[in-house]
Scaffold this motif. Structure first.
Motif, short mmCIF file in Angstrom:
data_model
loop_
_atom_site.label_atom_id
_atom_site.label_comp_id
_atom_site.label_asym_id
_atom_site.label_seq_id
_atom_site.Cartn_x
_atom_site.Cartn_y
_atom_site.Cartn_z
N VAL A 156 19.52 6.36 1.99
CA VAL A 156 18.45 7.02 2.75
C VAL A 156 17.25 7.28 1.84
N GLY A 157 17.51 7.72 0.61
CA GLY A 157 16.43 7.93 -0.33
C GLY A 157 15.68 6.63 -0.61
N LEU A 158 16.41 5.52 -0.74
CA LEU A 158 15.76 4.23 -0.94
C LEU A 158 14.92 3.84 0.26
N GLN A 159 15.42 4.12 1.48
CA GLN A 159 14.62 3.85 2.67
C GLN A 159 13.28 4.57 2.62
N LEU A 160 13.34 5.83 2.24
CA LEU A 160 12.11 6.63 2.20
C LEU A 160 11.15 6.10 1.14
N ARG A 161 11.68 5.69 -0.01
CA ARG A 161 10.82 5.17 -1.07
C ARG A 161 10.18 3.85 -0.68
N VAL A 162 10.97 2.95 -0.08
CA VAL A 162 10.42 1.67 0.35
C VAL A 162 9.36 1.87 1.44
N ALA A 163 9.62 2.82 2.35
CA ALA A 163 8.66 3.09 3.42
C ALA A 163 7.34 3.62 2.87
N GLN A 164 7.37 4.21 1.67
CA GLN A 164 6.15 4.69 1.02
C GLN A 164 5.46 3.60 0.22
N GLY A 165 6.05 2.39 0.23
CA GLY A 165 5.44 1.28 -0.48
C GLY A 165 5.91 1.11 -1.90
N MET B 245 0.85 -1.20 0.00
CA MET B 245 0.00 0.00 0.00
C MET B 245 0.88 1.24 0.00
N ASN B 246 0.69 2.09 -1.02
CA ASN B 246 1.51 3.28 -1.14
C ASN B 246 1.01 4.40 -0.24
N VAL B 247 1.96 5.03 0.44
CA VAL B 247 1.66 6.17 1.32
C VAL B 247 2.60 7.30 0.95
N LYS B 248 2.07 8.43 0.61
CA LYS B 248 2.92 9.57 0.25
C LYS B 248 3.29 10.34 1.50
N MET B 249 4.58 10.36 1.83
CA MET B 249 5.04 11.08 3.01
C MET B 249 5.28 12.54 2.65
N THR B 250 4.83 13.43 3.52
CA THR B 250 5.04 14.86 3.30
C THR B 250 6.00 15.47 4.30
#
Length: 673
Positions: free
Chosen positions: A312-321, A1-6
């Motif tokens: 770190v960028g990959l972490q953020l992308r994976v955390a967004q699904g 499930m994709n979640v857009k982090m702001t």
């Protein structure tokens, strides 16, 4: 499930907080910092888009308070939390708090953290899926006699390890049975202080292995990849100080075996995000699982350098699904990268942490050099937190070039106001055995001369720096004069009886207990000088002054031209050239009566908390015997007797908070037969 982090709350401090802010900003994500009262002036608190204060100074009151961190995220409107490394980054309860609050935790699930954070359970799982492990024994609920029996079954040497943490804390090597009880007790106390869990276990200890770790990445779509290995063998106190990729001990065949084992471990743990699977590598090529770090590693920059990926960028992308991008699913390595950790510590004094205020910080700019730092000029180094100040990372086509680039950069770095391990790191990178790739976990033990000589400066170089200090100090004195600025500083109408020439000036500088006297008479563009009454040190009898300002001296003597830079903080003077630096204390001409502690006084080498006093009045001790245990910067430090003699007075007790230089114990120095 994709979640857009702001907006992301960075639940950490120092250089890793600054690093996370950079990647978030590149992705258009707002950031929220947190800071303790000790970090009110920390760069990370200013660089985020907003920041929330955590009242207090100690980690237990601030960065280890999950409830305060979640409340800060809610207050600032963040929809995600990045834990960085250290503190609560591998704390399953904190991850669960974040999840329960409806926020995104940038890392694996709380269930995975709980599983892999328990080193005993994780080792059992690894054994089940075919990843080789070392034999270990849980000490929970065992009697002292049973602990001794289990230790005998494993065999010595063995390792006592904290189950809940890493980073070298709660870890002790035990080489014989008589050391076991103290090692277990010390490891338990340190583990409780650092991780809030005193559980420890015993594990077989491999002598002189290599420490190899594999960076893994996984997304929520079934993809798990290895991003190759890092070697982290060179350590002190079981904490890494040098990391590199690729390892000189790993060929393509072994790299594939290690990568497959690491991917198997990550799949078994149902992993998500960035993680590191750590192994010990024996000289016969066999390797064994140590632990899995369910977070970003300090040394992630090494992998970023050789792969070109932003972890770190990959972490953020994976955390967004999101699915891992093609460049991460099909990674490749280019060149060689080396990272060193710059610590506020004194290598020649047992690597004791140091404190102070950064008076000046300047790093060179070089292609292939990256510096991630937690500091800037004016920043106070606190004893409440880990003493790492910065990471220097070099990347070059081949290993020798990467090592040379890093060594030169370290020697040209100007970091004044606090004692660091920069000299040791530079010498280590130039060592023949290191350059040959002969690196094991016993490297520093086998190369004690690197540690003992880490602050050594040849007399000729020291003399030149002292001379530069004297000349620049004279310019500063002249510039600050209210009247008669054209007259040389200290000018007399009668010849000086102390100097070698008429109208000569004298300045005395101290480095520890050693004093150096500089006599000089300036007659631009030349000067006559002597050091400690001698004109014969590297041709310093006469020199040319090519340029002289209140901050620099461009000097030539004996055909050698060197540019010196100068920083003053009170009576302490820092002189830099391209080969390193020296801190001098200017000796006052008419000093106040000295109030130093007498010989035989045991003084606190740093601010901290007394954990245990090991002696009492009347105890007979030898030079070097342990007298008490002091806790500072989340580590225990044994403070030893400066003399042989009898304990005359004990001025502190368990739990006592002390400042650096405080007298702890008074000794009667005696000849002990």
């Amino acid at each position: 499930m994709n979640v857009k982090m702001t907006s992301v709350l960075v639940a950490n401090r120092g250089e890793i907080a600054r690093r996370i802010v950079r990647s978030c900003r590149d992705m258009g994500i707002r950031t929220v910092a947190v800071y303790s009262d000790a970090d009110v002036d920390s760069p990370h608190a200013r660089e985020a888009d907003s920041a929330v204060r955590l009242p207090g100074t100690s980690p237990t009151d601030t960065y280890l308070r999950g409830d305060l961190l979640v409340a800060a995220a809610r207050r600032a409107g963040a929809d995600a939390v990045h834990p960085g490394y250290g503190f609560l980054s591998e704390n399953a309860d904190f991850a669960r708090q974040v999840e329960d609050a409806g926020l995104v935790f940038v890392g694996p699930t709380s269930a995975t953290i709980e599983l892999m954070g328990d080193k005993l359970r994780s080792k059992a799982l690894m054994s089940e899926v075919g990843v080789p492990v070392l034999r270990g024994v849980d000490l929970t609920a065992l009697t002292a006699e049973e602990v001794a029996d289990r230790a005998a079954e494993i065999g010595f040497p063995l390792l006592v390890k904290a189950s809940a943490g890493g980073g070298g804390r709660g870890m002790r090597i035990v080489r014989e049975l008589s050391e076991l009880a103290d090692a277990v007790g010390s490891a338990e106390r340190e583990a409780l202080s650092a991780f809030g869990d005193e559980t420890v276990f015993l594990e077989r200890y491999l002598v002189n292995p290599r420490h190899i770790e594999v960076q893994v990445f996984a997304d929520e779509h079934g993809n798990v990849v290895s991003l190759f290995e890092r070697e982290c063998s060179i350590q002190r106190r079981h904490q890494k100080i040098v990391e590199e990729s690729p390892s000189t001990a790993v060929d393509d065949v072994l790299r594939e075996r290690l990568g497959n084992a690491a991917v198997t471990a990550a799949r078994a743990a149902e992993y998500r995000g960035a993680g590191t699977v750590e192994f010990v590598l024996a000289d016969d090529g066999s390797f064994y699982f140590l632990e899995m770090n369910t977070r970003l590693q300090v040394e992630h920059a090494v992998t970023e350098a050789v792969t070109g990926l932003d972890l770190v960028g990959l972490q953020l992308r994976v955390a967004q699904g999101e699915v891992l991008p093609p460049e991460a699913l099909n990674p490749s390595m280019t060149g060689h990268a080396i990272e060193v950790r710059v610590y506020a510590e004194d290598p020649i004094n047992g690597f004791l942490p140091t404190s102070g205020t950064v008076e000046h910080f300047k790093v060179p700019e070089r292609q292939g050099l990256r510096v991630d730092s937690a500091i800037e000029a004016g920043f106070a180094i606190s004893t409440h937190y880990d003493p790492m100040l910065a990471k220097f990372i070099s990347h070059a086509p081949v290993r020798d070039e990467a090592a040379a680039l890093l060594a030169v950069a370290l020697r040209e770095t100007q970091l004044d106001g606090v004692t660091t391990n920069i000299g040791l790191l530079a010498s280590l990178l130039e060592d023949e055995d290191f350059l040959a790739g002969d690196t094991t976990t016993s490297f520093l033990d086998d190369h004690r001369e690197l540690v003992s000589n880490s602050s050594f400066v040849a007399d000729g170089i020291l003399a030149r720096r002292a001379l530069a200090a004297a000349l620049i100090a004279q310019v500063q004195a002249r510039d600050s004069a209210i009247v008669q600025q054209t007259i040389p500083s200290g000018w007399r109408n009668n010849p000086s009886s102390r100097g070698p020439h008429a109208s000569s000036q004298t300045r005395v500088y101290a480095i520890g207990e050693r004093e150096t006297r500089v006599d000089y008479a300036v007659n631009p563009p030349t000067a006559k000088v002597s050091i400690d009454g001698s004109h014969e040190i590297d041709g310093l009898g006469e020199l040319r002054i090519l340029a002289l300002t209140a901050g620099t001296a461009d000097l030539e003597s004996d055909g050698l031209r060197v540019l010196y830079e100068f920083v003053r903080s009170g009576n302490r003077i820092f002189v830099h050239d391209r080969f390193g630096s020296t801190a001098f204390d200017e000796v006052e001409r008419f000093p106040a009566p000295d109030a130093r502690a007498s010989r035989g006084s045991l003084v606190a080498p740093m601010p901290g908390s007394v954990q245990r006093v090991l002696v009492e009045v009347g105890s007979t001790v030898m030079l070097g015997d342990p007298l008490l245990i002091l806790e500072a910067m989340k580590m225990e430090h044994t403070v030893s007797s400066p003399v042989s003699g009898v304990v005359a007075e004990v001025l502190v007790s368990d739990g006592h908070q002390v400042e650096a230089g405080a007298v702890l114990i008074q000794m009667h120095e005696e000849q002990i037969s």
